[in-house]
Design a protein around this motif. Structure first.
Motif, PDB file in Angstrom:
ATOM      1  N   ALA A  41       0.843  -1.196   0.000  1.00 40.57           N
ATOM      2  CA  ALA A  41       0.000   0.000   0.000  1.00 40.57           C
ATOM      3  C   ALA A  41       0.879   1.247   0.000  1.00 40.57           C
ATOM      4  CB  ALA A  41      -0.913   0.003   1.215  1.00 40.57           C
ATOM      5  N   ILE A  42       0.433   2.283  -0.675  1.00 37.37           N
ATOM      6  CA  ILE A  42       1.170   3.535  -0.768  1.00 37.37           C
ATOM      7  C   ILE A  42       0.464   4.560   0.122  1.00 37.37           C
ATOM      8  CG2 ILE A  42       1.901   5.368  -2.313  1.00 37.37           C
ATOM      9  CD1 ILE A  42       1.927   3.307  -4.550  1.00 37.37           C
ATOM     10  N   SER A  43       1.227   5.321   0.856  1.00 35.69           N
ATOM     11  CA  SER A  43       0.640   6.303   1.778  1.00 35.69           C
ATOM     12  C   SER A  43      -0.073   7.416   1.015  1.00 35.69           C
ATOM     13  CB  SER A  43       1.712   6.914   2.679  1.00 35.69           C
ATOM     14  OG  SER A  43       2.495   7.841   1.956  1.00 35.69           O
ATOM     15  N   LYS A  44      -1.051   8.003   1.658  1.00 28.91           N
ATOM     16  CA  LYS A  44      -1.786   9.120   1.056  1.00 28.91           C
ATOM     17  C   LYS A  44      -0.844  10.264   0.737  1.00 28.91           C
ATOM     18  CE  LYS A  44      -5.387   7.806   4.057  1.00 28.91           C
ATOM     19  NZ  LYS A  44      -6.101   8.109   5.270  1.00 28.91           N
ATOM     20  N   SER A  50       3.205  12.740  -5.421  1.00 27.36           N
ATOM     21  CA  SER A  50       3.335  12.395  -6.838  1.00 27.36           C
ATOM     22  C   SER A  50       2.360  13.194  -7.688  1.00 27.36           C
ATOM     23  CB  SER A  50       3.097  10.898  -7.054  1.00 27.36           C
ATOM     24  OG  SER A  50       4.150  10.153  -6.535  1.00 27.36           O
ATOM     25  N   LEU A  51       1.119  13.267  -7.250  1.00 31.77           N
ATOM     26  CA  LEU A  51       0.130  14.033  -8.011  1.00 31.77           C
ATOM     27  C   LEU A  51       0.525  15.497  -8.112  1.00 31.77           C
ATOM     28  CD1 LEU A  51      -3.267  12.519  -6.875  1.00 31.77           C
ATOM     29  CD2 LEU A  51      -2.444  12.744  -9.209  1.00 31.77           C
ATOM     30  N   ASN A  52       0.947  16.094  -7.009  1.00 27.48           N
ATOM     31  CA  ASN A  52       1.391  17.492  -7.048  1.00 27.48           C
ATOM     32  C   ASN A  52       2.539  17.664  -8.038  1.00 27.48           C
ATOM     33  OD1 ASN A  52      -0.332  18.955  -5.243  1.00 27.48           O
ATOM     34  ND2 ASN A  52       0.706  17.972  -3.526  1.00 27.48           N
ATOM     35  N   SER A  77      -7.331  17.057   0.052  1.00 31.43           N
ATOM     36  CA  SER A  77      -6.867  18.108   0.973  1.00 31.43           C
ATOM     37  C   SER A  77      -5.345  18.220   1.005  1.00 31.43           C
ATOM     38  CB  SER A  77      -7.400  17.853   2.385  1.00 31.43           C
ATOM     39  OG  SER A  77      -6.849  16.652   2.898  1.00 31.43           O
ATOM     40  N   LEU A  78      -4.648  17.247   0.442  1.00 36.79           N
ATOM     41  CA  LEU A  78      -3.185  17.255   0.429  1.00 36.79           C
ATOM     42  C   LEU A  78      -2.606  17.841  -0.859  1.00 36.79           C
ATOM     43  CD1 LEU A  78      -2.633  13.660   1.885  1.00 36.79           C
ATOM     44  CD2 LEU A  78      -2.593  15.839   3.138  1.00 36.79           C
TER      45      LEU A  78
END
Length: 133
Positions: A41-44, A50-52, A77-78
């Motif tokens: 599992a990858i942390s939020k 990565s998305l940012n 929210s991140l």
């Protein structure tokens, strides 16, 4: 290609590679984030980072998840919405949990997104006219 919610388990690596091959056969340059293929599992926070990175970097024209998942809503929210809004718009497509992010992108920064098949559903080696085109 980066994870929006859930990574691709290694047992799906062959399928994933076929889908990447399909994109490349269309003349696209494809960059794959190091955390896309994982049995862990990858942390939020890692997903948000990565998305940012990809949403804010103007060298990318599209940010594509392999598929949906379970907790994209917890990533919202991140995200750095202020920087994303100042960045070059990117193509984002998919459905399922991906819709959580595509809806937020359209509402927060006005980018157009596409509700469509996810990456893992577009392998050209399938006998499906929708996928072939």
């Amino acid at each position: 290609i980066c994870t929006f919610s859930s990574p691709v388990p290694l047992s799906f690596e062959k399928r994933f590679n076929e889908c990447i091959k399909t994109l490349k056969s269309k003349g696209l340059n494809v960059y794959i984030d190091e955390d896309v293929l994982s049995d862990v599992a990858i942390s939020k926070q890692l997903i948000a980072n990565s998305l940012n990175k990809y949403l804010c970097d103007d060298k990318y024209d599209a940010v594509i998840p392999p598929w949906g998942g379970d907790f994209a809503i917890e990533i919202l929210s991140l995200l750095d919405w202020e920087t994303i809004a100042k960045s070059k718009p990117k193509w984002i497509f998919g459905f399922s949990d991906v819709s959580t992010l595509t809806s937020a992108i359209s509402l927060h920064v006005g980018w157009h997104t596409i509700h469509s098949s996810n990456l893992m559903q577009i392998a050209a080696n399938e006998n499906c006219d929708y996928v072939k085109s």
